[in-house]
Design an enzyme around this catalytic site. Structure first.
Site, PDB file in Angstrom:
ATOM      1  N   SER A  62       0.801  -1.229   0.000  1.00  0.00           N
ATOM      2  CA  SER A  62       0.000   0.000   0.000  1.00  0.00           C
ATOM      3  C   SER A  62       0.832   1.277   0.000  1.00  0.00           C
ATOM      4  O   SER A  62       0.317   2.344  -0.300  1.00  0.00           O
ATOM      5  CB  SER A  62      -0.945   0.022   1.205  1.00  0.00           C
ATOM      6  OG  SER A  62      -0.226   0.158   2.410  1.00  0.00           O
ATOM      7  N   LYS A 134       0.916   4.470   6.939  1.00  0.00           N
ATOM      8  CA  LYS A 134       0.336   5.306   5.886  1.00  0.00           C
ATOM      9  C   LYS A 134       0.964   6.698   5.978  1.00  0.00           C
ATOM     10  O   LYS A 134       1.656   7.037   6.938  1.00  0.00           O
ATOM     11  CB  LYS A 134      -1.186   5.421   6.052  1.00  0.00           C
ATOM     12  CG  LYS A 134      -1.957   4.109   5.913  1.00  0.00           C
ATOM     13  CD  LYS A 134      -2.107   3.675   4.477  1.00  0.00           C
ATOM     14  CE  LYS A 134      -3.000   2.442   4.352  1.00  0.00           C
ATOM     15  NZ  LYS A 134      -2.303   1.192   4.603  1.00  0.00           N
TER      16      LYS A 134
END
Length: 244
Positions: A62, A134
């Site tokens: 990701s 993230k």
């Protein structure tokens, strides 16, 4: 038997007795010499892992564009103790706010024991620690606009995002429109936008919403430490410095 022979026999017996009694003591001393430094090293590793920094393994793709699956990053856990809060553009590790990660069965037996021991000193991820990584896009009070076919904007400023994985679109996969980040929360997104169940996905599909409480942040990822040929720092991209 002469007096001299008796004396030599007694001396030999005494030396044998001293030798046999010294051997266990010597082994115990050598063992202490190994155990004590090892124990000190483990305690120091635990303290460093808990309060200073920890190496985390990137679990998925990701963050591709910046980090690959299997990379190791050094996460600063000390700055939050000094009152630092996550800022726009930082790459952070955070605990699952709820429902972001599926449940995983823990490893049992010898393998589970070894993994638990390594995770205790910070050399392996723990099965009990549901952590994600993230990039912080917006902080409490910010307004994010995320629409298909348009650049991502924060507080009306369009972001230039060279860190995004080549070919990925800013918001096309999960266009959430306009959202305002509540105080004490973060809006986070993966750099591989087409392969990241980040705040956009959670906002659309998770009843808990896509916001991450700031107190769930474990720390900021500051350095890519492994593999060595790709060693690099993880600075805040320039585009975030222009957000009002």
């Amino acid at each position: 038997m002469s007096h001299r022979s008796v004396l030599l026999t007694a001396t030999s017996a005494r030396l044998r007795a001293l030798t046999t009694t010294d051997r266990p003591a010597g082994r115990r001393s050598a063992l202490r010499g190994l155990v004590v430094p090892a124990a000190v090293a483990l305690v120091l590793a635990f303290v460093l892992k808990t309060f200073v920094f920890q190496v985390f393994v990137i679990p998925s793709g990701s963050m591709m564009g910046t980090l690959q699956k299997g990379d190791r990053v050094a996460v600063d856990k000390f700055s939050p103790w000094l009152g630092d809060t996550p800022q726009r553009g930082e790459v952070v590790v955070f605990r699952d706010p709820g429902g972001w990660l599926p449940p995983e069965p823990g490893a049992g037996g010898v393998l589970g024991g070894v993994r638990s021991a390594l995770s205790w000193v910070g050399l392996a991820p723990s099965a009990d620690e549901k952590d994600l990584i993230k990039r912080v896009v917006a902080v409490g009070g910010d307004t994010v606009d995320c629409r298909a076919g348009r650049p991502l904007t924060v507080n009306g400023t369009a972001l230039e995002e060279p860190y995004v994985y080549p070919g990925a679109t800013p918001c096309d996969d999960y266009p959430v429109g306009t959202v305002t980040v509540p105080p004490g929360h973060l809006w986070v997104m993966g750099d591989h936008r087409n392969d990241s169940a980040d705040s956009r996905f959670q906002q659309l599909h998770n009843p808990g919403g896509g916001f991450v409480p700031t107190d769930h942040v474990v720390g900021r990822a500051r350095v890519l430490v492994w593999p060595l040929p790709r060693w690099a720092s993880l600075p805040v991209p320039e585009t975030f410095r222009h957000v009002g």
